[in-house]
Design a protein around this motif. Structure first.
Motif, PDB file in Angstrom:
ATOM      1  N   GLN A 326       7.715  15.298 -39.341  1.00 43.60           N
ATOM      2  CA  GLN A 326       6.467  15.281 -40.128  1.00 43.60           C
ATOM      3  C   GLN A 326       5.901  13.825 -40.394  1.00 43.60           C
ATOM      4  OE1 GLN A 326       7.321  17.764 -43.302  1.00 43.60           O
ATOM      5  NE2 GLN A 326       7.719  19.572 -42.257  1.00 43.60           N
ATOM      6  N   SER A 327       6.933  12.750 -40.465  1.00 42.15           N
ATOM      7  CA  SER A 327       6.536  11.427 -40.732  1.00 42.15           C
ATOM      8  C   SER A 327       6.126  10.690 -39.351  1.00 42.15           C
ATOM      9  CB  SER A 327       7.850  10.640 -41.241  1.00 42.15           C
ATOM     10  OG  SER A 327       8.937  10.544 -40.391  1.00 42.15           O
ATOM     11  N   LEU A 328       6.064  11.125 -38.279  1.00 39.47           N
ATOM     12  CA  LEU A 328       5.807  10.438 -37.153  1.00 39.47           C
ATOM     13  C   LEU A 328       4.305  10.524 -36.877  1.00 39.47           C
ATOM     14  CD1 LEU A 328       8.495  11.448 -34.467  1.00 39.47           C
ATOM     15  CD2 LEU A 328       8.149   9.341 -35.669  1.00 39.47           C
ATOM     16  N   PRO A 329       3.760   9.368 -36.500  1.00 37.86           N
ATOM     17  CA  PRO A 329       2.254   9.236 -36.440  1.00 37.86           C
ATOM     18  C   PRO A 329       1.810  10.178 -35.236  1.00 37.86           C
ATOM     19  CG  PRO A 329       3.174   7.249 -35.607  1.00 37.86           C
ATOM     20  CD  PRO A 329       4.380   8.197 -36.182  1.00 37.86           C
ATOM     21  N   ASP A 330       0.317  10.697 -35.345  1.00 37.55           N
ATOM     22  CA  ASP A 330       0.208  11.783 -34.183  1.00 37.55           C
ATOM     23  C   ASP A 330      -0.113  10.912 -32.922  1.00 37.55           C
ATOM     24  OD1 ASP A 330      -0.757  13.854 -32.710  1.00 37.55           O
ATOM     25  OD2 ASP A 330      -2.775  13.912 -33.813  1.00 37.55           O
ATOM     26  N   GLN A 331       0.521  11.350 -31.748  1.00 38.35           N
ATOM     27  CA  GLN A 331       0.405  10.197 -30.573  1.00 38.35           C
ATOM     28  C   GLN A 331      -0.476  11.107 -29.542  1.00 38.35           C
ATOM     29  OE1 GLN A 331       4.957   9.547 -30.378  1.00 38.35           O
ATOM     30  NE2 GLN A 331       3.914   8.216 -29.157  1.00 38.35           N
ATOM     31  N   THR A 332      -1.082  12.092 -29.900  1.00 40.36           N
ATOM     32  CA  THR A 332      -2.011  12.714 -28.948  1.00 40.36           C
ATOM     33  C   THR A 332      -3.680  12.923 -29.726  1.00 40.36           C
ATOM     34  OG1 THR A 332      -1.452  14.916 -29.703  1.00 40.36           O
ATOM     35  CG2 THR A 332      -0.297  13.897 -27.891  1.00 40.36           C
ATOM     36  N   THR A 333      -4.664  13.167 -28.938  1.00 40.17           N
ATOM     37  CA  THR A 333      -5.918  13.452 -29.459  1.00 40.17           C
ATOM     38  C   THR A 333      -6.429  14.534 -28.620  1.00 40.17           C
ATOM     39  OG1 THR A 333      -6.618  11.797 -27.760  1.00 40.17           O
ATOM     40  CG2 THR A 333      -6.394  10.895 -30.078  1.00 40.17           C
ATOM     41  N   LYS A 334      -7.472  14.949 -29.159  1.00 40.01           N
ATOM     42  CA  LYS A 334      -8.063  16.383 -28.395  1.00 40.01           C
ATOM     43  C   LYS A 334      -8.842  15.886 -27.376  1.00 40.01           C
ATOM     44  CE  LYS A 334      -8.532  18.694 -32.968  1.00 40.01           C
ATOM     45  NZ  LYS A 334      -9.359  19.396 -34.010  1.00 40.01           N
ATOM     46  N   SER A 335      -9.290  14.474 -27.084  1.00 38.28           N
ATOM     47  CA  SER A 335      -9.869  14.233 -25.977  1.00 38.28           C
ATOM     48  C   SER A 335      -9.132  13.525 -25.012  1.00 38.28           C
ATOM     49  CB  SER A 335     -11.083  13.177 -26.359  1.00 38.28           C
ATOM     50  OG  SER A 335     -10.711  12.047 -26.970  1.00 38.28           O
ATOM     51  N   LYS A 336      -9.344  13.859 -23.626  1.00 41.90           N
ATOM     52  CA  LYS A 336      -8.748  13.335 -22.393  1.00 41.90           C
ATOM     53  C   LYS A 336      -9.457  12.254 -21.868  1.00 41.90           C
ATOM     54  CE  LYS A 336      -6.166  14.825 -18.317  1.00 41.90           C
ATOM     55  NZ  LYS A 336      -5.664  15.946 -17.693  1.00 41.90           N
ATOM     56  N   LYS A 337      -8.809  11.063 -22.023  1.00 37.79           N
ATOM     57  CA  LYS A 337      -9.498   9.698 -21.788  1.00 37.79           C
ATOM     58  C   LYS A 337      -8.567   9.060 -20.622  1.00 37.79           C
ATOM     59  CE  LYS A 337     -12.383   8.871 -25.602  1.00 37.79           C
ATOM     60  NZ  LYS A 337     -12.683   7.880 -26.594  1.00 37.79           N
ATOM     61  N   GLN A 338      -9.303   8.075 -19.955  1.00 34.42           N
ATOM     62  CA  GLN A 338      -8.611   7.141 -18.862  1.00 34.42           C
ATOM     63  C   GLN A 338      -7.726   6.299 -19.748  1.00 34.42           C
ATOM     64  OE1 GLN A 338      -8.581   7.434 -15.545  1.00 34.42           O
ATOM     65  NE2 GLN A 338      -7.395   5.446 -15.248  1.00 34.42           N
ATOM     66  N   CYS A 339      -6.390   6.170 -18.771  1.00 28.59           N
ATOM     67  CA  CYS A 339      -5.324   5.012 -19.430  1.00 28.59           C
ATOM     68  C   CYS A 339      -6.056   3.728 -19.130  1.00 28.59           C
ATOM     69  CB  CYS A 339      -4.086   5.224 -18.684  1.00 28.59           C
ATOM     70  SG  CYS A 339      -2.911   3.970 -19.152  1.00 28.59           S
ATOM     71  N   TYR A 340      -5.944   2.892 -20.304  1.00 31.94           N
ATOM     72  CA  TYR A 340      -6.735   1.706 -20.362  1.00 31.94           C
ATOM     73  C   TYR A 340      -5.829   0.603 -19.386  1.00 31.94           C
ATOM     74  CZ  TYR A 340      -3.061  -0.820 -23.417  1.00 31.94           C
ATOM     75  OH  TYR A 340      -2.073  -1.352 -23.794  1.00 31.94           O
ATOM     76  N   ILE A 341      -4.608   0.918 -19.255  1.00 33.83           N
ATOM     77  CA  ILE A 341      -3.931   0.035 -18.038  1.00 33.83           C
ATOM     78  C   ILE A 341      -4.313   0.319 -16.789  1.00 33.83           C
ATOM     79  CG2 ILE A 341      -1.802  -0.770 -17.576  1.00 33.83           C
ATOM     80  CD1 ILE A 341      -0.404  -0.093 -20.111  1.00 33.83           C
ATOM     81  N   CYS A 342      -4.339   1.646 -16.584  1.00 39.93           N
ATOM     82  CA  CYS A 342      -4.674   2.214 -15.169  1.00 39.93           C
ATOM     83  C   CYS A 342      -6.217   1.683 -14.975  1.00 39.93           C
ATOM     84  CB  CYS A 342      -4.830   3.392 -14.979  1.00 39.93           C
ATOM     85  SG  CYS A 342      -2.889   4.243 -15.196  1.00 39.93           S
ATOM     86  N   SER A 343      -7.019   1.731 -15.792  1.00 35.66           N
ATOM     87  CA  SER A 343      -8.611   1.286 -15.650  1.00 35.66           C
ATOM     88  C   SER A 343      -8.555  -0.207 -15.610  1.00 35.66           C
ATOM     89  CB  SER A 343      -9.280   1.786 -16.645  1.00 35.66           C
ATOM     90  OG  SER A 343      -8.737   1.058 -17.965  1.00 35.66           O
ATOM     91  N   GLN A 344      -7.812  -1.022 -16.101  1.00 33.35           N
ATOM     92  CA  GLN A 344      -7.646  -2.427 -15.798  1.00 33.35           C
ATOM     93  C   GLN A 344      -7.305  -2.786 -14.328  1.00 33.35           C
ATOM     94  OE1 GLN A 344      -5.534  -4.185 -19.004  1.00 33.35           O
ATOM     95  NE2 GLN A 344      -7.031  -3.850 -20.696  1.00 33.35           N
ATOM     96  N   ASN A 345      -6.259  -2.241 -14.041  1.00 31.42           N
ATOM     97  CA  ASN A 345      -5.486  -2.410 -12.620  1.00 31.42           C
ATOM     98  C   ASN A 345      -6.307  -1.538 -11.609  1.00 31.42           C
ATOM     99  OD1 ASN A 345      -3.714  -4.149 -14.118  1.00 31.42           O
ATOM    100  ND2 ASN A 345      -2.409  -2.414 -14.219  1.00 31.42           N
TER     101      ASN A 345
END
Length: 380
Positions: A326-345
């Motif tokens: 319960q103390s961990l931050p939310d690591q997911t979102t409702k929207s699916k987007k492109q990985c910023y590292i994959c888009s840079q490379n």
């Protein structure tokens, strides 16, 4: 350790399986008809599987493995010299088998075939006499015995007291009972439930009806709610059958020890609690970092339900896991987007689309460019 009651039941159990296996049998009287045959010993009073043996085809190495007398003594050997009674059907009951069990400290009760050895011929006949008589200008062999009538025979077979009852259960049908436990020919006027004894059943008949369903009740419980799944491998199918038997035994032990007093009416609820107790310790030790919210919610749901029924060491571990998740931050979102590292490379876009986000920068990142780490329960 479970100690059976004074009466045991020996009968067949069919582990449903239609694949190719040498031990597969066809039994039209069973619900599944095809399966692996198991000779089973159950407690007639409590629902408990005491012993079993898998059916074996006769071969040159073991020609006597399926002989009735050897089979019965082999299955009941753990209960020799315990002064218990064994209820069997007509396939297992014989004079020689009863004599051998009596010598080993066990009494038996069961129906017996009319063509067995050492039985009087009059017990298998529906006629009173052997002479021919004329009835309505027709020649008949003796006079038919009336319906619901009984004849009793007593003898001493090499020191074993045998009691035989020949009972006309239906018109032109004889039912024979063989017993070494009771020598009573008394026919009560009332049945145990208070009804009139219209069919004139004797005490030995009533005792057989009371104790013959030990294996059938356990078999019905296995089929009513089973963990079995479809498979073509007979060892896996047999393993699922053993799991069903073990769950019935565990429920009986819990009820007798008072651990689960309210579960007699619901086998489904007992199996759910048992599954939660088995899953919860491993779910509590699982690393929650990097998992999706759906998987975390499923784990937390299992841990919350199992928190009340676990022992204290596991319950403490479960509570720590719930507080940490319960103390961990939310690591997911409702929207699916492109990985910023994959888009840079300029990498593959189909692989780079993800719901995960970074804890610090909150940018979308795929599983290939993220790191999962392990943390102990003492660290925040």
């Amino acid at each position: 350790m479970f100690s059976p009651s004074e009466c045991l039941t020996l009968d067949e159990t069919l582990s449903l399986f239609r694949g190719g296996v040498y031990a597969k049998n066809y039994m039209p009287s069973k619900p599944g008809k095809y399966g692996i045959l198991l000779r089973t010993v159950c407690d007639s009073k409590y629902r408990y599987f005491c012993n079993l043996e898998m059916f074996q085809r006769r071969n040159s190495d073991a020609e006597s493995c399926n002989k009735t007398e050897e089979l019965v003594c082999r299955i009941l050997q753990p209960y020799f010299n315990t002064n218990r009674n064994v209820t069997m059907d007509r396939y297992y009951t014989a004079v020689a088998t009863s004599h051998r069990l009596y010598q080993n400290g066990l009494t038996c009760l069961g129906t017996i075939m009319s063509n067995r050895k050492n039985l009087p011929k009059k017990a298998a006949s529906i006629y009173i006499g052997d002479e021919w008589v004329t009835v309505n200008n027709k020649r008949k062999r003796g006079v038919k015995r009336p319906e619901f009538s009984s004849d009793f025979y007593f003898c001493n077979y090499d020191g074993t007291p045998l009691f035989l009852q020949s009972y006309i259960c239906k018109k032109d049908r004889v039912l024979n009972f063989l017993s070494t436990s009771s020598r009573s020919s008394f026919i009560p006027a009332k049945l145990p439930d208070g009804r009139d004894n219209r069919k004139k059943k004797s005490e030995i008949n009533l005792q057989y009806n009371l104790s013959k369903g030990g294996v059938d009740v356990c078999d019905y419980m296995c089929r009513s709610y089973s963990c079995k799944r479809g498979t073509r491998r007979w060892p896996v199918s047999l393993f699922f059958t053993f799991i069903d038997m073990v769950t019935i035994n565990s429920q009986t032990i819990c009820e007798l020890n008072g651990l689960q007093p309210n579960l007699r009416k619901s086998r489904v609820e007992f199996l759910r609690n048992l599954a939660l107790e088995l899953i919860a310790p491993y779910a509590a030790q699982r690393n929650s970092t990097g998992l999706s919210n759906y998987l975390l919610d499923s784990i937390n749901f299992v841990l919350k339900r199992a928190n009340d029924c676990l022992p204290e060491p596991y319950a403490l571990l479960v509570r720590d896991n719930l507080n940490r998740s319960q103390s961990l931050p939310d690591q997911t979102t409702k929207s699916k987007k492109q990985c910023y590292i994959c888009s840079q490379n300029n990498l593959n876009w189909s692989k780079g689309r993800t719901f995960k986000t970074c804890i610090k920068c909150s940018k979308h990142v795929c599983s290939e460019h993220s790191v999962m780490f392990t943390r102990c329960s003492n660290c925040d």
